[in-house]
Design a protein around this motif. Structure first.
Motif, PDB file in Angstrom:
ATOM      1  N   MET A 128      38.842  35.432  45.982  1.00 46.39           N
ATOM      2  CA  MET A 128      37.839  35.035  44.997  1.00 46.39           C
ATOM      3  C   MET A 128      37.989  35.729  43.647  1.00 46.39           C
ATOM      4  N   ASP A 129      38.738  36.832  43.592  1.00 46.53           N
ATOM      5  CA  ASP A 129      38.970  37.462  42.294  1.00 46.53           C
ATOM      6  C   ASP A 129      40.456  37.659  42.006  1.00 46.53           C
ATOM      7  N   GLY A 130      41.301  37.064  42.850  1.00 51.56           N
ATOM      8  CA  GLY A 130      42.735  37.151  42.603  1.00 51.56           C
ATOM      9  C   GLY A 130      43.349  38.467  43.042  1.00 51.56           C
ATOM     10  N   SER A 131      42.587  39.329  43.687  1.00 52.05           N
ATOM     11  CA  SER A 131      43.140  40.589  44.166  1.00 52.05           C
ATOM     12  C   SER A 131      43.085  40.650  45.692  1.00 52.05           C
ATOM     13  N   PHE A 132      43.830  41.599  46.228  1.00 49.65           N
ATOM     14  CA  PHE A 132      44.054  41.640  47.668  1.00 49.65           C
ATOM     15  C   PHE A 132      43.002  42.464  48.415  1.00 49.65           C
ATOM     16  N   PHE A 133      43.110  42.473  49.735  1.00 45.91           N
ATOM     17  CA  PHE A 133      42.260  43.309  50.580  1.00 45.91           C
ATOM     18  C   PHE A 133      43.134  44.200  51.461  1.00 45.91           C
ATOM     19  N   ILE A 134      42.920  45.503  51.375  1.00 44.22           N
ATOM     20  CA  ILE A 134      43.455  46.423  52.388  1.00 44.22           C
ATOM     21  C   ILE A 134      42.256  47.283  52.750  1.00 44.22           C
ATOM     22  N   CYS A 135      41.620  46.982  53.873  1.00 45.22           N
ATOM     23  CA  CYS A 135      40.317  47.606  54.090  1.00 45.22           C
ATOM     24  C   CYS A 135      39.939  47.636  55.564  1.00 45.22           C
ATOM     25  N   LYS A 136      38.875  48.393  55.828  1.00 43.14           N
ATOM     26  CA  LYS A 136      38.256  48.374  57.133  1.00 43.14           C
ATOM     27  C   LYS A 136      37.429  47.108  57.263  1.00 43.14           C
ATOM     28  N   THR A 137      36.965  46.841  58.465  1.00 35.56           N
ATOM     29  CA  THR A 137      36.227  45.607  58.723  1.00 35.56           C
ATOM     30  C   THR A 137      34.953  45.946  59.483  1.00 35.56           C
ATOM     31  N   PRO A 138      34.110  44.935  59.763  1.00 33.86           N
ATOM     32  CA  PRO A 138      32.913  45.228  60.555  1.00 33.86           C
ATOM     33  C   PRO A 138      33.236  45.749  61.965  1.00 33.86           C
ATOM     34  N   GLN A 160      40.865  51.900  47.301  1.00 32.52           N
ATOM     35  CA  GLN A 160      39.504  52.120  47.814  1.00 32.52           C
ATOM     36  C   GLN A 160      38.533  50.995  47.444  1.00 32.52           C
ATOM     37  N   ASN A 161      38.825  50.265  46.361  1.00 31.95           N
ATOM     38  CA  ASN A 161      37.938  49.147  46.010  1.00 31.95           C
ATOM     39  C   ASN A 161      38.473  47.796  46.467  1.00 31.95           C
ATOM     40  N   HIS A 162      39.612  47.791  47.134  1.00 28.67           N
ATOM     41  CA  HIS A 162      40.170  46.520  47.601  1.00 28.67           C
ATOM     42  C   HIS A 162      39.577  46.173  48.962  1.00 28.67           C
ATOM     43  N   ASN A 163      38.272  46.071  48.987  1.00 26.84           N
ATOM     44  CA  ASN A 163      37.587  45.789  50.251  1.00 26.84           C
ATOM     45  C   ASN A 163      36.727  44.540  50.127  1.00 26.84           C
ATOM     46  N   LEU A 164      36.041  44.193  51.201  1.00 25.19           N
ATOM     47  CA  LEU A 164      35.239  42.972  51.215  1.00 25.19           C
ATOM     48  C   LEU A 164      33.878  43.172  50.561  1.00 25.19           C
ATOM     49  N   GLU A 165      33.509  44.407  50.309  1.00 26.38           N
ATOM     50  CA  GLU A 165      32.180  44.682  49.743  1.00 26.38           C
ATOM     51  C   GLU A 165      32.179  44.616  48.216  1.00 26.38           C
ATOM     52  N   ARG A 166      33.359  44.541  47.620  1.00 22.28           N
ATOM     53  CA  ARG A 166      33.398  44.651  46.159  1.00 22.28           C
ATOM     54  C   ARG A 166      32.640  43.525  45.456  1.00 22.28           C
ATOM     55  N   PHE A 167      32.523  42.369  46.112  1.00 21.49           N
ATOM     56  CA  PHE A 167      31.842  41.243  45.456  1.00 21.49           C
ATOM     57  C   PHE A 167      30.345  41.487  45.361  1.00 21.49           C
ATOM     58  N   GLU A 168      29.784  42.003  46.445  1.00 15.23           N
ATOM     59  CA  GLU A 168      28.353  42.269  46.422  1.00 15.23           C
ATOM     60  C   GLU A 168      28.029  43.401  45.443  1.00 15.23           C
ATOM     61  N   LYS A 169      28.967  44.358  45.335  1.00 15.31           N
ATOM     62  CA  LYS A 169      28.739  45.484  44.423  1.00 15.31           C
ATOM     63  C   LYS A 169      28.992  45.097  42.963  1.00 15.31           C
ATOM     64  N   GLY A 170      29.618  43.929  42.747  1.00 15.77           N
ATOM     65  CA  GLY A 170      29.907  43.523  41.374  1.00 15.77           C
ATOM     66  C   GLY A 170      31.091  44.238  40.767  1.00 15.77           C
ATOM     67  N   ILE A 171      31.988  44.765  41.607  1.00 20.08           N
ATOM     68  CA  ILE A 171      33.189  45.416  41.060  1.00 20.08           C
ATOM     69  C   ILE A 171      34.441  44.609  41.418  1.00 20.08           C
ATOM     70  N   ASN A 172      34.358  43.308  41.169  1.00 19.30           N
ATOM     71  CA  ASN A 172      35.500  42.436  41.401  1.00 19.30           C
ATOM     72  C   ASN A 172      36.709  42.938  40.609  1.00 19.30           C
ATOM     73  N   ILE A 173      37.894  42.753  41.182  1.00 17.41           N
ATOM     74  CA  ILE A 173      39.115  43.167  40.488  1.00 17.41           C
ATOM     75  C   ILE A 173      39.809  41.897  40.016  1.00 17.41           C
ATOM     76  N   ASP A 174      39.301  41.360  38.918  1.00 22.39           N
ATOM     77  CA  ASP A 174      39.691  40.029  38.465  1.00 22.39           C
ATOM     78  C   ASP A 174      40.646  40.166  37.287  1.00 22.39           C
ATOM     79  N   GLU A 175      41.940  40.242  37.605  1.00 19.66           N
ATOM     80  CA  GLU A 175      42.981  40.503  36.608  1.00 19.66           C
ATOM     81  C   GLU A 175      42.979  39.437  35.501  1.00 19.66           C
ATOM     82  N   ARG A 176      42.708  38.188  35.872  1.00 20.57           N
ATOM     83  CA  ARG A 176      42.736  37.097  34.890  1.00 20.57           C
ATOM     84  C   ARG A 176      41.387  36.787  34.285  1.00 20.57           C
ATOM     85  N   GLY A 177      40.333  37.313  34.885  1.00 13.65           N
ATOM     86  CA  GLY A 177      39.000  36.970  34.408  1.00 13.65           C
ATOM     87  C   GLY A 177      38.662  35.518  34.650  1.00 13.65           C
TER      88      GLY A 177
END
Lengths: 94, 421
Positions: B346-356, B395-412
């Motif tokens: 959804m923001d063009g960046s990847f996920f390397i993260c823990k899960t539920p 550390q921010n390449h996780n699934l929670e970044r969208f709810e926190k509003g810290i999307n990593i959207d390289e292209r905007g």
């Protein structure tokens, strides 16, 4: 090429259309908690199989359509206008 | 395993090169592993390799539903670069490029990494200023970056359309350390190196079900039987959502789209660099393989799909984009084109993260950029699985970044996966 049967214009190439996305998304109330809005905006079922999706007939009648299409074979099962009032108009036309 | 070196090549010359070992074993699945990585692509194999090498982990298996090299490892345009700007992405891709620089030695396998420079054309003063900003940010972080004016560009790449292009070329943003690698070599090299450290690579082993308790995975049902695991990593980009739902975890911020690539007949050396441009609705990247073929690609097919085959309008679009920038290609014949299914996030960046789930780890959402990312992806994913916490670069390449509003959207480009090209 996928051929989409627009209820207003007839069967056309998919290159006349713009892909919208998942048509099953319902937006929550404006004052719903943020977690619900996050789910609606960012999270997708991403179905492997038949899914409902929206297409915009950008280079045609400019209707938004709801299309049932397989994401594996691209076969289309049904096409209708997204908005019910417009759907009635297209029905009357045919 | 026989190491590749000059002496062994010479020695095997006397036996018709017939006494080499298998590149990797074909073991039967064990009943249980400490760590199972689902997905025997570049990312999964790199993860297994670094788990064994960096973290000294044993009893690891990589599950692959097809054969090694048959998925997206064999469906890309082999470009390696690190011209990223956002915090997190920048450090990650730069680390990946550094790993590429030494990968052939590290794996004892020639991945044919060629730092031939990545040349990103610009066609307007606005685009030039945007490129200058991005490339200056790269320089401030210690990554090489430069701007070429038209004269320098013409001298380096004489065959572009400098005469009558619809969008005249003004210059280029260049990363000299970027380039290409051989895709097959990279995936085979990781498979061979992981295997030599004791990793079991299980091919034709498709995960068909996930058995879990309330908050962890107990075992995986596969086409080669049920296998228990203490820890599980998903690295199946393209089909992440399918596996995620098999584990009963619901939706992901990912859509699966397909991206095509094209290869032509071989010709004599024509293009020494990777050339890229995007203007006026076109998006195009091209390089010449070591065999002489022109390898190029463009946009996604623009609609969600799990089909590994491309549509024809994009063939036309890419051919038009090629002609717009390199009219000299007009009579070259296209040999093959193919499509790979990729996770568009959804923001063009990847996920390397823990899960539920407590013993499940996620590696997904690689968009257009999975090939170049694979060494660092394996590096940081292995680190996450071994140490139970993400390295600061991811550390921010996780699934929670969208709810926190810290999307990593390289292209905007906003929350529309198909736009993150």
């Amino acid at each position: 090429m996928i051929r989409i049967k627009c209820p207003y214009c007839g069967e056309r190439d998919h290159s006349e259309f713009t892909y919208g996305g998942d048509a099953s998304i319902k937006y929550p109330a404006l004052d719903a908690p943020e977690s619900e809005w996050t789910k609606a905006i960012f999270f997708r079922e991403n179905i492997r199989g038949m899914q409902k999706e929206t297409w915009h007939h950008t280079n045609g009648c400019r209707l938004w359509l709801e299309v049932e299409r397989s994401t594996i074979t691209h076969e289309i099962k049904s096409v209708k206008a997204c908005h019910p009032q417009i759907e009635n108009i297209t029905k009357n036309k045919s | 395993m026989t190491r590749f070196n000059a002496w062994n090549v010479f020695k095997n010359g006397f036996t018709g090169q017939k006494s080499w070992d298998r590149q990797w074993r074909d073991p039967e699945p064990k009943k249980e592993y400490d760590i199972i990585i689902v997905g025997g692509g570049l990312h999964g194999l790199a993860t297994a390799y670094y788990l064994a090498k960096n973290h000294n982990k044993k009893n690891i298996a990589v599950l692959e539903k097809g054969w090694i090299g048959g998925g997206n490892a064999g469906r890309n345009t082999t470009i390696v670069r690190s011209n990223y700007m956002m915090p997190g992405n920048h450090e990650f891709y730069e680390h990946s490029l550094k790993l590429w620089e030494n990968l052939s030695h590290d794996l004892n396998y020639n991945v044919m990494f060629s730092q031939r420079a990545h040349v990103s054309l610009f066609h307007s003063p606005g685009a030039r200023d945007g490129a200058a900003r991005r490339y200056n940010i790269m320089r401030l972080h210690g990554t090489d970056a430069e701007l070429w004016d038209l004269g320098t560009l013409k001298k380096n790449i004489p065959h572009l359309n400098y005469e009558d292009a619809r969008f005249p070329i003004m210059g280029a943003a260049v990363q000299r350390r970027a380039g290409n690698a051989r895709h097959d070599s990279a995936v085979w090299g990781y498979a061979r190196a992981a295997d030599s450290l004791g990793v079991d690579i299980l091919q034709n082993c498709e995960v068909t079900g996930v058995k879990r308790s309330q908050n962890n995975i107990e075992s995986l049902d596969t086409s080669r039987g049920t296998i228990k695991a203490k820890k599980v990593g998903f690295a199946v980009a393209g089909h992440t959502s399918v596996l995620w739902q098999m584990a009963g975890l619901g939706n992901l911020p990912i859509e699966s789209h397909k991206l095509q690539a094209f290869v032509t007949e071989s010709i004599k050396p024509l293009l020494d660099h990777v050339v890229v441009y995007g203007v006026g609705g076109a998006h195009f990247y091209i390089s010449q393989s070591d065999k002489g073929s022109m390898v190029f690609g463009g946009d996604l097919d623009w609609y969600k799909s799990y089909a590994q085959r491309g549509n024809l309008p994009i063939v036309q679009d890419s051919a038009e984009a090629a002609m717009a920038i390199m009219p000299c290609l007009g009579r070259i014949r296209l040999l093959r084109h193919w499509a790979g299914v990729m996770d568009m996030s959804m923001d063009g960046s990847f996920f390397i993260c823990k899960t539920p789930l407590s013993n499940l780890y996620l590696n997904a959402g690689w968009n257009y950029g999975g090939f170049k990312a694979s060494p660092a992806s394996g590096w940081y994913f292995a680190d996450l699985i071994a140490n139970e916490q993400p390295h600061k670069h991811v550390q921010n390449h996780n699934l929670e970044r969208f709810e926190k509003g810290i999307n990593i959207d390289e292209r905007g480009a906003g929350p529309d996966p198909k736009l993150h090209g």
